[in-house]
Design an enzyme around this catalytic site. Structure first.
Site, mmCIF file in Angstrom:
data_model
loop_
_atom_site.group_PDB
_atom_site.id
_atom_site.type_symbol
_atom_site.label_atom_id
_atom_site.label_comp_id
_atom_site.label_asym_id
_atom_site.label_seq_id
_atom_site.Cartn_x
_atom_site.Cartn_y
_atom_site.Cartn_z
ATOM 1 N N LEU A 153 0.818 -1.109 0.196
ATOM 2 C CA LEU A 153 0.022 0.010 -0.172
ATOM 3 C C LEU A 153 0.799 1.284 -0.014
ATOM 4 O O LEU A 153 1.918 1.074 0.616
ATOM 5 C CB LEU A 153 -0.811 0.206 1.219
ATOM 6 C CG LEU A 153 -2.007 -0.917 1.526
ATOM 7 C CD1 LEU A 153 -2.786 -0.905 2.590
ATOM 8 C CD2 LEU A 153 -3.070 -0.902 0.234
ATOM 9 N N ASP A 154 0.477 2.375 -0.766
ATOM 10 C CA ASP A 154 1.381 3.598 -0.670
ATOM 11 C C ASP A 154 1.293 4.218 0.699
ATOM 12 O O ASP A 154 0.499 3.759 1.647
ATOM 13 C CB ASP A 154 0.590 4.572 -1.519
ATOM 14 C CG ASP A 154 0.758 4.126 -2.974
ATOM 15 O OD1 ASP A 154 1.505 3.430 -3.388
ATOM 16 O OD2 ASP A 154 -0.240 4.847 -3.764
ATOM 17 N N ARG A 155 2.357 4.805 1.241
ATOM 18 C CA ARG A 155 2.423 5.373 2.424
ATOM 19 C C ARG A 155 1.530 6.010 2.958
ATOM 20 O O ARG A 155 1.065 5.689 4.220
ATOM 21 C CB ARG A 155 3.859 6.280 2.518
ATOM 22 C CG ARG A 155 4.113 6.660 3.641
ATOM 23 C CD ARG A 155 5.537 7.492 3.636
ATOM 24 N NE ARG A 155 5.975 7.839 5.106
ATOM 25 C CZ ARG A 155 7.193 8.303 5.237
ATOM 26 N NH1 ARG A 155 7.913 8.290 4.289
ATOM 27 N NH2 ARG A 155 7.638 8.830 6.611
ATOM 28 N N ARG A 259 -4.876 5.997 -8.305
ATOM 29 C CA ARG A 259 -4.603 7.464 -8.363
ATOM 30 C C ARG A 259 -4.202 7.838 -9.721
ATOM 31 O O ARG A 259 -4.843 8.882 -9.911
ATOM 32 C CB ARG A 259 -3.268 7.560 -7.358
ATOM 33 C CG ARG A 259 -3.423 7.136 -6.123
ATOM 34 C CD ARG A 259 -1.955 6.996 -5.423
ATOM 35 N NE ARG A 259 -1.517 8.412 -5.226
ATOM 36 C CZ ARG A 259 -0.307 8.566 -4.474
ATOM 37 N NH1 ARG A 259 0.182 7.364 -4.190
ATOM 38 N NH2 ARG A 259 0.037 9.845 -4.304
#
Length: 334
Positions: A153-155, A259
């Protein structure tokens, strides 16, 4: 044949005058060769490991091999002479108990552990982050002899994160990801008024570097030589005058897929600092503003999978983070 374990000598620089060959066993079967090398050569920079693969210095069964290859039992991996540095200080370095992050555990058994990842925490160390989720959990649970990320997962993304506690579980869950039998759904709040109740988006993505060296992803027209097919299904959950809440189901798992797809369509995610509307983000994060949003509104809501040991269907869900709930309540009251 030389075992790779013979190259380890703590605190010394070790010039390897001869190549090292390792025969892959069942414990490494199914692992990508780049991840295999990164784990075996812990103090060698990742950039150097990928250069060794690109240049053909790493051989698999006497042939050149790309980083995406999944190892099979019996494969012979040849590693060229490398000058390594093993630091006894860094190897002994432990995360102090005072630095532990308390994770909300959604599920745990002998095969896997599932946590609700908070925003602002990287899934693994690197890029200035010493301890990500996986390093935290390894430090907190030394009794877990094996622990690897199933996905990332992205930060700034919160929500469901899967980690495998055995090599067999990791291989099976990766198989489900590739086969599309694992279903991952996210919630995203976007700028603008989304019209379609349900919309399939299939747009090819490509990676590139910005002038400052930062990695980014962009949509390209058609899946050309450097394009990666990416498929997302968006379902409208609720809309306001200036925002829309979408459920995003991943059919493929590309970097920054949700995104980039949304930004390309003209509906950037609120708070997205890479692909979003920066003026809007600044306004949303302004203190004293109601509602206020100081992070990206992207949350890994649910994951459905087949348990790698029992074969039963698991439905895992992480409740929407409090700050995101509060922002939606603020939109409702306006």
């Amino acid at each position: 044949m030389v075992s790779i374990s013979r190259i380890k000598d703590l605190g010394k620089k070790i010039p390897l005058s001869a190549a090292v060959t390792e025969i892959i066993g069942e414990d490494s079967q199914g692992q990508r060769i780049d991840n295999f090398l990164i784990k075996r050569l812990k103090n060698v920079p990742k950039s150097h490991i990928y250069q060794l693969l690109r240049s053909g210095q790493v051989r698999l069964n006497s042939k050149r091999i790309g980083p995406q290859y999944h190892l099979q039992s019996g494969d012979a991996v040849r590693i060229p002479p490398i000058r390594m540095v093993e630091s006894s200080v860094s190897l002994r370095k432990k995360l102090p108990a005072s630095g532990f992050i308390r994770f909300n555990v959604l599920f745990e058994d002998e095969a896997l552990v599932v946590v609700d990842k908070p925003p602002g925490v990287a899934v693994h160390g690197g890029s200035g982050v010493s301890f990500g989720v996986i390093e935290q959990l390894r430090a907190q649970h030394p009794e877990w002899k094996f622990l690897e990320l199933v996905h990332r997962l992205d930060r700034e993304t919160s929500g469901v994160l899967l980690l495998a506690k055995s090599r067999a579980a990791l291989v099976e869950l990766h198989r489900q990801l590739r086969a599309g039998t694992m279903v991952k759904r996210y919630l995203a709040l976007v700028k603008g008024k989304w019209r379609n109740p349900k919309q399939n988006v299939t747009l090819a993505l490509t990676k590139y570097l910005t002038p400052t060296g930062e990695r980014r992803v962009a949509v390209i027209e058609g899946a050309g030589e450097d394009g990666m097919r990416a498929h997302t299904v968006f379902t409208l959950k609720k809309s306001w005058q200036n925002f829309s809440l979408l459920e995003a189901e991943l059919k493929t798992g590309r970097t920054h897929q949700i995104r980039v797809h949304l930004a390309h369509l003209g509906f950037p995610i609120a708070g997205d600092d890479k692909y979003g509307d920066f003026a809007l983000n600044k306004e949303l994060a302004r203190r004293g503003l109601e509602p206020c949003l100081a992070r990206m509104f992207l949350h890994a809501l649910t994951v459905e999978l087949i348990h790698p040991l029992t074969g039963k269907r698991l439905h895992l869900e992480a409740p929407l983070a409090d700050e995101l709930q509060q922002f939606l309540l603020g939109l409702n009251s306006n």
